[in-house]
Design an enzyme around this catalytic site. Sequence first.
Site, PDB file in Angstrom:
ATOM      1  N   VAL A  13      13.092  -2.676  -4.266  1.00 29.46           N
ATOM      2  CA  VAL A  13      12.193  -1.537  -4.499  1.00 29.46           C
ATOM      3  C   VAL A  13      11.046  -2.054  -5.360  1.00 29.46           C
ATOM      4  CG1 VAL A  13      11.920   0.721  -5.595  1.00 29.46           C
ATOM      5  CG2 VAL A  13      14.013   0.198  -4.317  1.00 29.46           C
ATOM      6  N   HIS A  14       9.825  -1.866  -4.872  1.00 28.19           N
ATOM      7  CA  HIS A  14       8.663  -2.336  -5.632  1.00 28.19           C
ATOM      8  C   HIS A  14       7.742  -1.168  -5.980  1.00 28.19           C
ATOM      9  CE1 HIS A  14       5.582  -4.991  -7.186  1.00 28.19           C
ATOM     10  NE2 HIS A  14       4.722  -4.183  -6.594  1.00 28.19           N
ATOM     11  N   ALA A  17       1.982  -0.090  -4.833  1.00 26.08           N
ATOM     12  CA  ALA A  17       1.643  -0.684  -3.530  1.00 26.08           C
ATOM     13  C   ALA A  17       0.180  -1.092  -3.472  1.00 26.08           C
ATOM     14  CB  ALA A  17       1.971   0.306  -2.415  1.00 26.08           C
ATOM     15  N   ASN A  19      -2.936  -4.125  -4.426  1.00 28.89           N
ATOM     16  CA  ASN A  19      -3.188  -5.454  -3.868  1.00 28.89           C
ATOM     17  C   ASN A  19      -2.173  -6.495  -4.325  1.00 28.89           C
ATOM     18  OD1 ASN A  19      -5.465  -4.436  -2.572  1.00 28.89           O
ATOM     19  ND2 ASN A  19      -6.774  -4.834  -4.339  1.00 28.89           N
ATOM     20  N   ILE A  20      -1.798  -6.460  -5.617  1.00 28.96           N
ATOM     21  CA  ILE A  20      -0.819  -7.431  -6.118  1.00 28.96           C
ATOM     22  C   ILE A  20       0.562  -7.123  -5.548  1.00 28.96           C
ATOM     23  CG2 ILE A  20       0.362  -8.289  -8.190  1.00 28.96           C
ATOM     24  CD1 ILE A  20      -2.337  -7.869  -9.668  1.00 28.96           C
ATOM     25  N   ARG A  22       1.340  -5.553  -2.640  1.00 25.21           N
ATOM     26  CA  ARG A  22       1.414  -5.894  -1.216  1.00 25.21           C
ATOM     27  C   ARG A  22       1.167  -7.375  -0.972  1.00 25.21           C
ATOM     28  NH1 ARG A  22      -2.423  -2.016  -0.910  1.00 25.21           N
ATOM     29  NH2 ARG A  22      -3.864  -3.359   0.263  1.00 25.21           N
ATOM     30  N   LYS A 221      -0.472 -19.523 -19.488  1.00 19.91           N
ATOM     31  CA  LYS A 221      -1.173 -18.785 -18.436  1.00 19.91           C
ATOM     32  C   LYS A 221      -2.162 -17.787 -19.031  1.00 19.91           C
ATOM     33  CE  LYS A 221      -1.719 -15.288 -15.412  1.00 19.91           C
ATOM     34  NZ  LYS A 221      -1.834 -13.840 -15.533  1.00 19.91           N
TER      35      LYS A 221
END
Length: 400
Positions: A13-14, A17, A19-20, A22, A221
């Site tokens: 489950v994400h 939705a 750009n990152i 998908r 990073k």
Amino acid sequence: MSQTNGTHTKKAVHFGAGNIGRGFVACFLHNSGYEVVFADVTDRTCDALNNQTSYKVIEVGAEGTEEKTITNYRAINSKTKEDELLQEIATADVVTCSVGPNILKFIAPVIAKGLDMRSEELKPAAVIACENAIGATDTLAEHIKEHLPATRVEDLSTRARFANSAIDRIVPAQDPNSGLDVKLEKFYEWVVDRTPFADHEVPSIEGIHWVDNLEPYIERKLYTVNTGHATAAYHGYNRQKRTVYDALQDREIQSEVRRALENTSKLITAKHGINPEEQQAYVRKIMTRIGNPHLEDAVERVGRAPLRKLSRKERFVGPAAELAEKGEDCSALLDAAEMALRFQNVEEDAESKELAKIMAENSAEQVVSQVCGLQPSEKLYPKMVEIVHRVQQDSMDDTE
């Protein structure tokens, strides 16, 4: 969890939705054999995902373009179909998110309920927040615990394991006619803390580099990619450049970015024992990446949310404060922070408008405390006060 021919079908489950979600997270989950259930609050996005059986992820770089087709996904509107979403969370192997650090508290209640419904027979779900923030999964976990009874918090680890991560991939603003397709750079890094899974196997997800100590990766990073990218964007914006690529064609701006990364590299190598030559190679790679002409990365997109980017643990003030305490040079970071403070009233960026209001209504000291989170006892404090005062004075001069 669903079963296919007696074989377990992996499900993730994400949340988010965009750009990152998908283009980065779901792409790797798909490639690793997971069915992806997107949770989002936008009807238009959910409908598009449910009506379209596939979309493309387009990777661009100096060596050319590569397209990947993503399938085997569904979408649920988390605002209107909570019961359906709870069932998915309760039976998921993995729960991920890319919603923005400030939205974590809003997705926590439904995740808490879903995890609380999990069967004791299932392995704990792997929960991984994929955000541009230090300790984002820890933050999400704390919000989740706030929505659970004390007795259920005690044994939460039997239902979920929370792993911090560092993600690195440049995803520029997309062509408005691209639909669900996502264009991004070829390079990526996804580093996740292995230690929460001590007595369990880590989930099998292509693209993840599992480590026992995440902090060096996160700081390297944040203080190289994010510092460099934002430095180029803010200097570029203040010189009327259109994209980060355009900004880096200006020798003075390129020099400012290199100086800022010299500041942060000194901190990173000393603090984490990273070889200086290795860090220099990393910096060179980053300069190439953020200057990728194929990304068409607008300075307004990279500079958006200046209040967050000027905060205490972020890309400018975070490393500058540590360097100042050691008596080390942080002048280029301060120059970049000044450019960020001048990123005001930018179209379609609420934080830049809020920044302008804060700068207009408060003293320099109040701004430094409120926006940058610095205390008067810190060595960086008077330097930031001086910068804020200068920006405020310039704004007053412009209105006279």
